[in-house]
Design a protein around this motif. Structure first.
Motif, PDB file in Angstrom:
ATOM      1  N   LEU A 174      48.353  38.879  56.618  1.00 20.82           N
ATOM      2  CA  LEU A 174      48.139  40.262  56.212  1.00 20.82           C
ATOM      3  C   LEU A 174      48.558  41.258  57.288  1.00 20.82           C
ATOM      4  CD1 LEU A 174      44.657  39.840  54.548  1.00 20.82           C
ATOM      5  CD2 LEU A 174      46.899  39.730  53.483  1.00 20.82           C
ATOM      6  N   GLY A 175      49.217  42.318  56.856  1.00 22.49           N
ATOM      7  CA  GLY A 175      49.559  43.434  57.722  1.00 22.49           C
ATOM      8  C   GLY A 175      48.954  44.688  57.126  1.00 22.49           C
ATOM      9  N   SER A 176      49.774  45.484  56.467  1.00 24.23           N
ATOM     10  CA  SER A 176      49.267  46.695  55.830  1.00 24.23           C
ATOM     11  C   SER A 176      48.232  46.373  54.758  1.00 24.23           C
ATOM     12  CB  SER A 176      50.424  47.490  55.217  1.00 24.23           C
ATOM     13  OG  SER A 176      51.109  46.708  54.250  1.00 24.23           O
ATOM     14  N   THR A 177      48.351  45.190  54.135  1.00 23.70           N
ATOM     15  CA  THR A 177      47.355  44.770  53.141  1.00 23.70           C
ATOM     16  C   THR A 177      45.977  44.671  53.779  1.00 23.70           C
ATOM     17  OG1 THR A 177      48.997  43.520  51.913  1.00 23.70           O
ATOM     18  CG2 THR A 177      46.704  42.963  51.515  1.00 23.70           C
ATOM     19  N   ALA A 178      45.927  44.125  55.009  1.00 27.03           N
ATOM     20  CA  ALA A 178      44.648  44.002  55.711  1.00 27.03           C
ATOM     21  C   ALA A 178      44.046  45.376  55.955  1.00 27.03           C
ATOM     22  CB  ALA A 178      44.847  43.266  57.031  1.00 27.03           C
TER      23      ALA A 178
ATOM     24  N   ALA B 120      39.911  30.480  50.320  1.00 26.49           N
ATOM     25  CA  ALA B 120      40.672  31.254  49.342  1.00 26.49           C
ATOM     26  C   ALA B 120      42.133  31.362  49.755  1.00 26.49           C
ATOM     27  CB  ALA B 120      40.079  32.656  49.197  1.00 26.49           C
ATOM     28  N   ARG B 121      43.010  31.175  48.779  1.00 27.95           N
ATOM     29  CA  ARG B 121      44.433  31.415  48.995  1.00 27.95           C
ATOM     30  C   ARG B 121      44.967  32.195  47.808  1.00 27.95           C
ATOM     31  NH1 ARG B 121      48.130  26.820  51.376  1.00 27.95           N
ATOM     32  NH2 ARG B 121      46.768  27.400  53.096  1.00 27.95           N
ATOM     33  N   VAL B 122      45.812  33.186  48.104  1.00 24.66           N
ATOM     34  CA  VAL B 122      46.341  34.057  47.063  1.00 24.66           C
ATOM     35  C   VAL B 122      47.859  33.971  47.067  1.00 24.66           C
ATOM     36  CG1 VAL B 122      46.411  36.397  46.132  1.00 24.66           C
ATOM     37  CG2 VAL B 122      44.385  35.631  47.403  1.00 24.66           C
ATOM     38  N   GLU B 123      48.418  33.583  45.936  1.00 19.35           N
ATOM     39  CA  GLU B 123      49.871  33.567  45.765  1.00 19.35           C
ATOM     40  C   GLU B 123      50.303  34.893  45.152  1.00 19.35           C
ATOM     41  OE1 GLU B 123      51.795  31.361  46.829  1.00 19.35           O
ATOM     42  OE2 GLU B 123      50.623  29.525  47.071  1.00 19.35           O
ATOM     43  N   LEU B 124      51.460  35.374  45.560  1.00 16.73           N
ATOM     44  CA  LEU B 124      51.932  36.668  45.059  1.00 16.73           C
ATOM     45  C   LEU B 124      52.259  36.601  43.568  1.00 16.73           C
ATOM     46  CD1 LEU B 124      54.223  37.721  48.031  1.00 16.73           C
ATOM     47  CD2 LEU B 124      51.883  38.440  47.533  1.00 16.73           C
ATOM     48  N   PRO B 125      52.030  37.687  42.826  1.00 13.60           N
ATOM     49  CA  PRO B 125      52.177  37.656  41.368  1.00 13.60           C
ATOM     50  C   PRO B 125      53.606  37.514  40.871  1.00 13.60           C
ATOM     51  CG  PRO B 125      51.760  39.886  42.132  1.00 13.60           C
ATOM     52  CD  PRO B 125      51.570  38.988  43.313  1.00 13.60           C
ATOM     53  N   ASP B 126      54.608  37.812  41.713  1.00 20.48           N
ATOM     54  CA  ASP B 126      55.994  37.720  41.250  1.00 20.48           C
ATOM     55  C   ASP B 126      56.541  36.304  41.389  1.00 20.48           C
ATOM     56  OD1 ASP B 126      57.673  39.061  44.224  1.00 20.48           O
ATOM     57  OD2 ASP B 126      55.958  37.721  43.979  1.00 20.48           O
TER      58      ASP B 126
ATOM     59  N   GLY C  29      47.954  36.891  42.484  1.00 20.80           N
ATOM     60  CA  GLY C  29      47.738  38.328  42.355  1.00 20.80           C
ATOM     61  C   GLY C  29      48.110  39.043  43.631  1.00 20.80           C
ATOM     62  N   LEU C  30      47.843  40.344  43.667  1.00 21.68           N
ATOM     63  CA  LEU C  30      48.032  41.110  44.893  1.00 21.68           C
ATOM     64  C   LEU C  30      46.973  40.661  45.894  1.00 21.68           C
ATOM     65  CD1 LEU C  30      48.656  44.643  43.338  1.00 21.68           C
ATOM     66  CD2 LEU C  30      50.361  43.032  44.222  1.00 21.68           C
ATOM     67  N   VAL C  31      47.399  40.385  47.112  1.00 22.10           N
ATOM     68  CA  VAL C  31      46.507  39.748  48.075  1.00 22.10           C
ATOM     69  C   VAL C  31      45.248  40.572  48.320  1.00 22.10           C
ATOM     70  CG1 VAL C  31      46.292  38.842  50.416  1.00 22.10           C
ATOM     71  CG2 VAL C  31      48.451  38.589  49.181  1.00 22.10           C
ATOM     72  N   GLY C  32      45.415  41.855  48.638  1.00 25.72           N
ATOM     73  CA  GLY C  32      44.272  42.697  48.940  1.00 25.72           C
ATOM     74  C   GLY C  32      43.325  42.836  47.767  1.00 25.72           C
ATOM     75  N   ASP C  33      43.880  43.120  46.585  1.00 32.01           N
ATOM     76  CA  ASP C  33      43.048  43.300  45.394  1.00 32.01           C
ATOM     77  C   ASP C  33      42.316  42.017  45.027  1.00 32.01           C
ATOM     78  OD1 ASP C  33      43.926  45.885  45.258  1.00 32.01           O
ATOM     79  OD2 ASP C  33      45.404  45.530  43.688  1.00 32.01           O
ATOM     80  N   THR C  34      43.006  40.882  45.156  1.00 30.27           N
ATOM     81  CA  THR C  34      42.393  39.607  44.780  1.00 30.27           C
ATOM     82  C   THR C  34      41.274  39.231  45.746  1.00 30.27           C
ATOM     83  OG1 THR C  34      44.528  38.881  43.879  1.00 30.27           O
ATOM     84  CG2 THR C  34      42.865  37.187  44.261  1.00 30.27           C
ATOM     85  N   LEU C  35      41.489  39.427  47.037  1.00 27.69           N
ATOM     86  CA  LEU C  35      40.431  39.143  48.002  1.00 27.69           C
ATOM     87  C   LEU C  35      39.243  40.083  47.810  1.00 27.69           C
ATOM     88  CD1 LEU C  35      42.449  38.422  51.274  1.00 27.69           C
ATOM     89  CD2 LEU C  35      41.241  36.772  49.834  1.00 27.69           C
ATOM     90  N   PHE C  36      39.538  41.327  47.466  1.00 25.86           N
ATOM     91  CA  PHE C  36      38.464  42.283  47.170  1.00 25.86           C
ATOM     92  C   PHE C  36      37.612  41.771  46.007  1.00 25.86           C
ATOM     93  CE2 PHE C  36      36.745  45.826  44.773  1.00 25.86           C
ATOM     94  CZ  PHE C  36      36.184  46.634  45.746  1.00 25.86           C
ATOM     95  N   ASP C  37      38.288  41.323  44.933  1.00 20.70           N
ATOM     96  CA  ASP C  37      37.559  40.801  43.767  1.00 20.70           C
ATOM     97  C   ASP C  37      36.751  39.556  44.130  1.00 20.70           C
ATOM     98  OD1 ASP C  37      38.576  42.826  42.200  1.00 20.70           O
ATOM     99  OD2 ASP C  37      40.223  41.617  41.399  1.00 20.70           O
ATOM    100  N   LEU C  38      37.328  38.699  44.960  1.00 25.24           N
ATOM    101  CA  LEU C  38      36.632  37.467  45.328  1.00 25.24           C
ATOM    102  C   LEU C  38      35.372  37.733  46.152  1.00 25.24           C
ATOM    103  CD1 LEU C  38      39.535  34.971  46.156  1.00 25.24           C
ATOM    104  CD2 LEU C  38      37.814  34.749  44.350  1.00 25.24           C
ATOM    105  N   THR C  39      35.424  38.747  47.028  1.00 28.49           N
ATOM    106  CA  THR C  39      34.223  39.062  47.812  1.00 28.49           C
ATOM    107  C   THR C  39      33.085  39.476  46.889  1.00 28.49           C
ATOM    108  OG1 THR C  39      34.922  41.366  48.175  1.00 28.49           O
ATOM    109  CG2 THR C  39      35.508  39.750  49.866  1.00 28.49           C
TER     110      THR C  39
ATOM    111  N   HIS D 169      42.685  31.880  53.664  1.00 27.57           N
ATOM    112  CA  HIS D 169      43.493  30.884  54.375  1.00 27.57           C
ATOM    113  C   HIS D 169      44.900  30.860  53.794  1.00 27.57           C
ATOM    114  CE1 HIS D 169      44.818  27.141  56.167  1.00 27.57           C
ATOM    115  NE2 HIS D 169      43.769  27.198  56.974  1.00 27.57           N
ATOM    116  N   ASP D 170      45.856  31.435  54.526  1.00 27.25           N
ATOM    117  CA  ASP D 170      47.228  31.521  54.037  1.00 27.25           C
ATOM    118  C   ASP D 170      48.169  30.562  54.755  1.00 27.25           C
ATOM    119  OD1 ASP D 170      47.399  32.670  56.500  1.00 27.25           O
ATOM    120  OD2 ASP D 170      48.076  34.641  55.812  1.00 27.25           O
ATOM    121  N   GLY D 171      47.618  29.630  55.536  1.00 27.84           N
ATOM    122  CA  GLY D 171      48.458  28.681  56.249  1.00 27.84           C
ATOM    123  C   GLY D 171      48.954  29.179  57.586  1.00 27.84           C
ATOM    124  N   SER D 172      48.577  30.395  57.972  1.00 24.06           N
ATOM    125  CA  SER D 172      49.040  30.959  59.240  1.00 24.06           C
ATOM    126  C   SER D 172      48.178  30.461  60.393  1.00 24.06           C
ATOM    127  CB  SER D 172      48.994  32.490  59.188  1.00 24.06           C
ATOM    128  OG  SER D 172      47.651  32.932  59.095  1.00 24.06           O
ATOM    129  N   SER D 173      48.695  30.613  61.604  1.00 26.67           N
ATOM    130  CA  SER D 173      47.925  30.210  62.778  1.00 26.67           C
ATOM    131  C   SER D 173      46.687  31.080  62.935  1.00 26.67           C
ATOM    132  CB  SER D 173      48.797  30.299  64.036  1.00 26.67           C
ATOM    133  OG  SER D 173      49.327  31.609  64.191  1.00 26.67           O
TER     134      SER D 173
END
Length: 293
Positions: A133-137, A54-60, A100-110, A27-31
């Protein structure tokens, strides 16, 4: 005397029947994520499943700054509010706010949550779309171990209601296709008590002999599914896969598109590397992808 070596041979163990007990919602707040959550609530009710928000904030992002710290607090408050709403509806849930990185973090959470399904939005462009998510998805769908139910910018909620109307779930397939590759699709059809429509799109010039051969192969797959108790039919077209898949989904008013994915090869097992991505971008219904390997 019985052959001792034969008696020691083990028959293959049957695969466990797929069930939905834990739903991870990115859940990133998007429609698109909001639409995913609406359907997650219906699925959770249907199967008495737990929802992990789950929500993932970028590491930078530097949470030492006042502005970013306020943003993190806002995210926490929003997720906790959503959790409270789920509790009022009798749905068990908990929150995972990570950096963290969105894709990697969601992968770990699954993996950590032992999720049975990941539900997420992709390719959104709305005012509130922040980390949609775009290319990350695309990277994520190749690798996660559980099925993913992805909502593109055109997809609408209401999955469970549409499934209960009895319309077929659309399953694009390559040909040749071993019946075992359709095992998960058959389990999904049984889980939702829905028929399957196999769809094969042949690229290249129209050759009657080619079509007849492919149609025969598809009918054999249909017979194999029906022996397993899955109601199924098949359709073969000549043309561009992403165009015909989208068109057939609209014509059939399908509630769901299933996409089998290859981990190490192509994003879609049908033809090109971006077929599934284009379907997700254009589809009015969610797309459930699953790995074949």
């Amino acid at each position: 005397m019985a052959n001792s070596s034969a008696s020691l041979q083990k028959s293959p163990e049957p695969r466990p029947q797929y069930a939905i007990r834990k739903i991870l919602v990115a859940h990133d707040g998007s429609s698109a994520a909001e639409n995913a959550l609406k359907d997650a609530i219906d699925i959770a009710r249907e199967f008495k499943a737990e929802i992990i928000l789950a929500r993932v904030e970028l590491p930078d992002e530097d949470f030492s700054s006042t502005a970013v710290a306020a943003r993190k607090s806002e995210d926490t408050d929003e997720l906790e509010h959503l959790q409270q709403e789920l509790t009022k509806q009798g749905i068990q849930s908990h929150v995972q706010l990570r950096t963290g990185l969105v894709g990697d973090t969601l992968f770990d959470l699954t993996h950590k949550e032992k999720s049975d399904i990941l539900m997420l939005g992709a390719y959104g462009h709305g005012r509130r779309d922040r980390q949609t998510l775009g290319s990350t998805a695309e990277h994520l769908l190749r690798s996660i171990p559980c099925p993913a139910l992805t909502y593109g910018p055109e997809a609408e909620p209401g999955l469970m209601a549409r499934l209960k109307e009895g319309r077929p779930i659309l399953l694009p397939i390559p040909v040749p296709c071993p019946l075992c590759d359709l095992d998960f699709a058959g389990q999904i059809a049984k889980l939702f008590n829905s028929p399957l429509e196999l769809l094969h799109v042949i690229q290249g010039p129209h050759v009657v002999r080619t079509r007849n051969k492919q149609e025969k192969a598809c009918r054999e797959l249909v017979r194999g599914l029906e022996k397993q108790g899955v109601k199924a039919c098949c359709t073969v077209f000549f043309g561009v896969p992403e165009v015909f898949i989208h068109a057939v989904a609209i014509e059939r008013d399908t509630p769901l598109i299933l996409m089998p994915l290859q981990r190490r090869d192509r994003l879609s097992s049908i033809t090109s590397d971006n077929v599934a991505a284009q379907i997700i971008r254009r589809s009015r219904v969610p797309v459930m992808s699953y790995r074949l390997d």
